[in-house]
Design a protein around this motif. Structure first.
Motif, PDB file in Angstrom:
ATOM      1  N   GLY A  10       0.819  -1.205   0.000  1.00  0.00           N
ATOM      2  CA  GLY A  10       0.000   0.000   0.000  1.00  0.00           C
ATOM      3  C   GLY A  10       0.845   1.243   0.000  1.00  0.00           C
ATOM      4  O   GLY A  10       2.050   1.208  -0.263  1.00  0.00           O
ATOM      5  N   LEU A  11       0.181   2.358   0.306  1.00  0.00           N
ATOM      6  CA  LEU A  11       0.824   3.662   0.354  1.00  0.00           C
ATOM      7  C   LEU A  11       0.986   4.085   1.811  1.00  0.00           C
ATOM      8  O   LEU A  11       0.033   4.022   2.595  1.00  0.00           O
ATOM      9  CB  LEU A  11      -0.027   4.684  -0.399  1.00  0.00           C
ATOM     10  CG  LEU A  11       0.401   6.147  -0.320  1.00  0.00           C
ATOM     11  CD1 LEU A  11       1.759   6.340  -0.965  1.00  0.00           C
ATOM     12  CD2 LEU A  11      -0.653   7.038  -0.962  1.00  0.00           C
ATOM     13  N   VAL A  12       2.185   4.509   2.159  1.00  0.00           N
ATOM     14  CA  VAL A  12       2.464   4.921   3.533  1.00  0.00           C
ATOM     15  C   VAL A  12       3.429   6.096   3.506  1.00  0.00           C
ATOM     16  O   VAL A  12       4.225   6.237   2.565  1.00  0.00           O
ATOM     17  CB  VAL A  12       3.047   3.738   4.341  1.00  0.00           C
ATOM     18  CG1 VAL A  12       4.399   3.311   3.801  1.00  0.00           C
ATOM     19  CG2 VAL A  12       3.121   4.066   5.823  1.00  0.00           C
ATOM     20  N   GLN A  13       3.353   6.939   4.506  1.00  0.00           N
ATOM     21  CA  GLN A  13       4.292   8.055   4.604  1.00  0.00           C
ATOM     22  C   GLN A  13       5.632   7.576   5.148  1.00  0.00           C
ATOM     23  O   GLN A  13       5.712   6.565   5.867  1.00  0.00           O
ATOM     24  CB  GLN A  13       3.718   9.134   5.519  1.00  0.00           C
ATOM     25  CG  GLN A  13       2.549   9.895   4.914  1.00  0.00           C
ATOM     26  CD  GLN A  13       2.126  11.071   5.768  1.00  0.00           C
ATOM     27  OE1 GLN A  13       2.314  11.076   6.979  1.00  0.00           O
ATOM     28  NE2 GLN A  13       1.543  12.081   5.134  1.00  0.00           N
ATOM     29  N   ALA A  14       6.651   8.323   4.829  1.00  0.00           N
ATOM     30  CA  ALA A  14       7.981   8.014   5.348  1.00  0.00           C
ATOM     31  C   ALA A  14       7.938   7.938   6.875  1.00  0.00           C
ATOM     32  O   ALA A  14       7.294   8.767   7.525  1.00  0.00           O
ATOM     33  CB  ALA A  14       8.980   9.061   4.892  1.00  0.00           C
ATOM     34  N   GLY A  15       8.614   6.923   7.411  1.00  0.00           N
ATOM     35  CA  GLY A  15       8.595   6.679   8.846  1.00  0.00           C
ATOM     36  C   GLY A  15       7.514   5.729   9.299  1.00  0.00           C
ATOM     37  O   GLY A  15       7.524   5.273  10.448  1.00  0.00           O
ATOM     38  N   GLY A  16       6.609   5.410   8.409  1.00  0.00           N
ATOM     39  CA  GLY A  16       5.512   4.523   8.738  1.00  0.00           C
ATOM     40  C   GLY A  16       5.885   3.060   8.611  1.00  0.00           C
ATOM     41  O   GLY A  16       7.048   2.709   8.358  1.00  0.00           O
ATOM     42  N   SER A  17       4.886   2.206   8.786  1.00  0.00           N
ATOM     43  CA  SER A  17       5.093   0.761   8.772  1.00  0.00           C
ATOM     44  C   SER A  17       4.087   0.068   7.863  1.00  0.00           C
ATOM     45  O   SER A  17       2.971   0.570   7.663  1.00  0.00           O
ATOM     46  CB  SER A  17       4.944   0.190  10.192  1.00  0.00           C
ATOM     47  OG  SER A  17       5.898   0.733  11.065  1.00  0.00           O
ATOM     48  N   LEU A  18       4.508  -1.056   7.343  1.00  0.00           N
ATOM     49  CA  LEU A  18       3.621  -1.951   6.598  1.00  0.00           C
ATOM     50  C   LEU A  18       3.989  -3.383   6.949  1.00  0.00           C
ATOM     51  O   LEU A  18       5.146  -3.672   7.284  1.00  0.00           O
ATOM     52  CB  LEU A  18       3.762  -1.752   5.083  1.00  0.00           C
ATOM     53  CG  LEU A  18       3.063  -0.558   4.439  1.00  0.00           C
ATOM     54  CD1 LEU A  18       3.444  -0.464   2.968  1.00  0.00           C
ATOM     55  CD2 LEU A  18       1.560  -0.654   4.593  1.00  0.00           C
TER      56      LEU A  18
END
Length: 124
Positions: A10-18
């Motif tokens: 998916g799409l996530v902002q920098a610093g985020g998690s998947l």
């Protein structure tokens, strides 16, 4: 014949998690070492991480060490890639792969089966 299906991109902002999952069918999960690779547009398919047949050994690309964690549950025929502290340069299609070898290889040509891939996009 082993079938692999990835999910969780998916799409996530920098610093985020998947959290990516790879579900295997058509074979005995514990018979294969498993790996995750990624491929960005116009680039080669690169090794990300591999895990041995029973999960006792893991191997990480330097670029993801300390941020990504691979695990497997052979009873559920599932391999999970937890990705934390994501960076824009992690953007790619991520592929799950299975290899009959004993030790996970960093060479994609060593792998016998591949999933269809899941897109991971990290925005800055």
């Amino acid at each position: 014949q082993v079938q692999l299906v990835e999910s969780g991109g998916g799409l996530v902002q920098a610093g985020g998690s998947l959290r990516l999952s790879c579900a295997a069918s058509g074979g005995t999960s514990s018979s294969y070492t498993m790996g995750w690779f990624r491929q960005a547009p116009g680039k080669e398919r690169d090794f990300v991480v591999g895990i041995s047949r029973i999960g006792g050994s893991t191997y990480y690309a330097d670029s993801v060490k300390g941020r990504f964690t691979i695990s497997r549950d052979n009873a559920k025929n599932t391999v999970v890639l937890q990705m934390n502290s994501l960076k824009p340069e992690d953007t790619a299609v991520y592929y799950c792969a299975a290899d009959r070898g004993v030790v996970p290889s960093t060479n994609p040509a060593a792998y016998d089966y591949w999933g269809q891939g899941t897109q991971v996009t990290v925005s800055s």
